[in-house]
Write a protein that holds these residues in place. Structure first.
Motif, mmCIF file in Angstrom:
data_model
loop_
_atom_site.group_PDB
_atom_site.id
_atom_site.type_symbol
_atom_site.label_atom_id
_atom_site.label_comp_id
_atom_site.label_asym_id
_atom_site.label_seq_id
_atom_site.Cartn_x
_atom_site.Cartn_y
_atom_site.Cartn_z
ATOM 1 N N MET A 1 0.835 -1.164 0.000
ATOM 2 C CA MET A 1 0.000 0.000 0.000
ATOM 3 C C MET A 1 0.888 1.238 0.000
ATOM 4 O O MET A 1 1.800 1.356 0.798
ATOM 5 N N LEU A 2 0.606 2.147 -0.884
ATOM 6 C CA LEU A 2 1.383 3.375 -0.982
ATOM 7 C C LEU A 2 0.674 4.486 -0.219
ATOM 8 O O LEU A 2 -0.538 4.616 -0.284
ATOM 9 N N THR A 3 1.448 5.212 0.463
ATOM 10 C CA THR A 3 0.896 6.382 1.142
ATOM 11 C C THR A 3 1.651 7.590 0.640
ATOM 12 O O THR A 3 2.773 7.493 0.159
ATOM 13 N N SER A 4 1.045 8.720 0.746
ATOM 14 C CA SER A 4 1.722 9.928 0.293
ATOM 15 C C SER A 4 1.997 10.830 1.485
ATOM 16 O O SER A 4 1.239 10.861 2.439
ATOM 17 N N CYS A 5 3.075 11.485 1.384
ATOM 18 C CA CYS A 5 3.448 12.451 2.423
ATOM 19 C C CYS A 5 3.305 13.829 1.813
ATOM 20 O O CYS A 5 3.620 14.033 0.658
ATOM 21 N N GLY A 6 2.877 14.771 2.592
ATOM 22 C CA GLY A 6 2.734 16.129 2.090
ATOM 23 C C GLY A 6 3.409 17.108 3.015
ATOM 24 O O GLY A 6 3.638 16.828 4.185
ATOM 25 N N THR A 7 3.729 18.235 2.480
ATOM 26 C CA THR A 7 4.327 19.306 3.253
ATOM 27 C C THR A 7 3.361 20.475 3.253
ATOM 28 O O THR A 7 2.899 20.891 2.195
ATOM 29 N N ALA A 8 3.039 20.948 4.423
ATOM 30 C CA ALA A 8 2.159 22.105 4.515
ATOM 31 C C ALA A 8 2.942 23.361 4.176
ATOM 32 O O ALA A 8 4.083 23.526 4.600
ATOM 33 N N VAL A 9 2.348 24.206 3.396
ATOM 34 C CA VAL A 9 2.977 25.474 3.045
ATOM 35 C C VAL A 9 2.420 26.530 3.990
ATOM 36 O O VAL A 9 1.204 26.651 4.152
ATOM 37 N N TYR A 10 3.294 27.260 4.624
ATOM 38 C CA TYR A 10 2.889 28.296 5.574
ATOM 39 C C TYR A 10 3.285 29.651 5.014
ATOM 40 O O TYR A 10 4.439 29.875 4.667
ATOM 41 N N THR A 11 2.326 30.540 4.902
ATOM 42 C CA THR A 11 2.602 31.904 4.484
ATOM 43 C C THR A 11 2.588 32.762 5.739
ATOM 44 O O THR A 11 1.539 32.929 6.369
ATOM 45 N N PRO A 12 3.749 33.274 6.150
ATOM 46 C CA PRO A 12 3.808 34.062 7.382
ATOM 47 C C PRO A 12 2.877 35.268 7.344
ATOM 48 O O PRO A 12 2.792 35.968 6.332
ATOM 49 N N ALA A 13 2.179 35.476 8.418
ATOM 50 C CA ALA A 13 1.290 36.632 8.554
ATOM 51 C C ALA A 13 1.215 37.004 10.025
ATOM 52 O O ALA A 13 1.368 36.157 10.897
ATOM 53 N N VAL A 14 0.995 38.260 10.273
ATOM 54 C CA VAL A 14 0.806 38.752 11.632
ATOM 55 C C VAL A 14 -0.623 39.274 11.714
ATOM 56 O O VAL A 14 -1.030 40.112 10.911
ATOM 57 N N SER A 15 -1.380 38.759 12.661
ATOM 58 C CA SER A 15 -2.764 39.183 12.855
ATOM 59 C C SER A 15 -2.799 40.600 13.417
ATOM 60 O O SER A 15 -1.886 41.022 14.135
ATOM 61 N N ASP A 16 -3.864 41.340 13.093
ATOM 62 C CA ASP A 16 -4.071 42.624 13.751
ATOM 63 C C ASP A 16 -4.124 42.375 15.251
ATOM 64 O O ASP A 16 -4.653 41.357 15.704
ATOM 65 N N PHE A 17 -3.559 43.300 16.029
ATOM 66 C CA PHE A 17 -3.552 43.119 17.481
ATOM 67 C C PHE A 17 -3.498 44.461 18.185
ATOM 68 O O PHE A 17 -3.135 45.482 17.604
ATOM 69 N N GLN A 18 -3.882 44.432 19.438
ATOM 70 C CA GLN A 18 -3.726 45.562 20.344
ATOM 71 C C GLN A 18 -3.284 44.962 21.665
ATOM 72 O O GLN A 18 -4.017 44.177 22.269
ATOM 73 N N LYS A 19 -2.047 45.294 22.094
ATOM 74 C CA LYS A 19 -1.463 44.648 23.274
ATOM 75 C C LYS A 19 -0.702 45.662 24.123
ATOM 76 O O LYS A 19 -0.241 46.677 23.636
ATOM 77 N N SER A 20 -0.523 45.294 25.370
ATOM 78 C CA SER A 20 0.411 46.008 26.231
ATOM 79 C C SER A 20 1.783 45.421 25.965
ATOM 80 O O SER A 20 1.911 44.254 25.598
ATOM 81 N N ALA A 21 2.801 46.239 26.134
ATOM 82 C CA ALA A 21 4.164 45.758 25.895
ATOM 83 C C ALA A 21 5.135 46.488 26.817
ATOM 84 O O ALA A 21 4.852 47.584 27.306
ATOM 85 N N ARG A 22 6.272 45.841 27.020
ATOM 86 C CA ARG A 22 7.389 46.460 27.735
ATOM 87 C C ARG A 22 8.528 46.550 26.728
ATOM 88 O O ARG A 22 8.909 45.556 26.117
ATOM 89 N N ILE A 23 9.034 47.752 26.544
ATOM 90 C CA ILE A 23 10.115 47.981 25.584
ATOM 91 C C ILE A 23 11.362 48.411 26.340
ATOM 92 O O ILE A 23 11.322 49.350 27.138
ATOM 93 N N ALA A 24 12.456 47.705 26.093
ATOM 94 C CA ALA A 24 13.756 48.061 26.662
ATOM 95 C C ALA A 24 14.671 48.428 25.504
ATOM 96 O O ALA A 24 14.822 47.659 24.556
#
Length: 145
Positions: A1-24
């Motif tokens: 029985m043959l099985t296939s392997c696949g590679t997921a393609v990921y397109t980097p993205a940053v979601s809109d956000f509103q956050k508190s942060a500490r900047i040094a």
């Protein structure tokens, strides 16, 4: 029985956000609110001598505000270590660069690359929001809450 392997393609993205942060930045550190909405980054300082300063950057202009004072600076002259400019440039790089180095982690991604301010590492959670940004050579560390 043959099985296939696949590679997921990921397109980097940053979601809109509103956050508190500490900047040094070097020996200076402050708390702030950071938002990334519709391709624009806003940073408002909430502590230290920077309290009340607000910066918004959209890739073309840096708008600086303090109280009733406002100043606009074109992108070519914007300081590359301004937190709004820095965060915008890194997000833009993550979403658009062919030279991006990306690693899949158990709970998100680790991205690295180089922007005009230096080499960066950005950690992102599985929801597409940043956890931290580090530019070690410039002494800049941003930790999102």
């Amino acid at each position: 029985m043959l099985t296939s392997c696949g590679t997921a393609v990921y397109t980097p993205a940053v979601s809109d956000f509103q956050k508190s942060a500490r900047i040094a930045m070097g020996e200076n550190e402050f708390e702030c609110s950071v938002s990334y909405l519709s391709g624009s980054v806003s940073v408002t300082a909430l502590s230290s001598n920077a309290k009340g300063f607000s910066f918004e950057y959209d890739g073309a202009n840096l708008n600086c505000k303090y109280g009733s004072l406002e100043y606009r600076q074109e992108s070519d002259n914007a300081p590359q270590l301004n937190p709004a400019v820095l965060i915008y440039n890194i997000i833009y790089y993550v979403e658009n660069s062919e030279n991006l180095s990306a690693d899949l982690l158990d709970d998100g991604h680790r991205f690295s690359g180089t922007v005009s301010a230096g080499s960066f590492v950005m950690y992102q959670n599985s929801a597409g929001e940043p956890i931290s940004i580090e530019i070690e050579e410039a002494g800049v560390y941003i930790y999102f809450e």
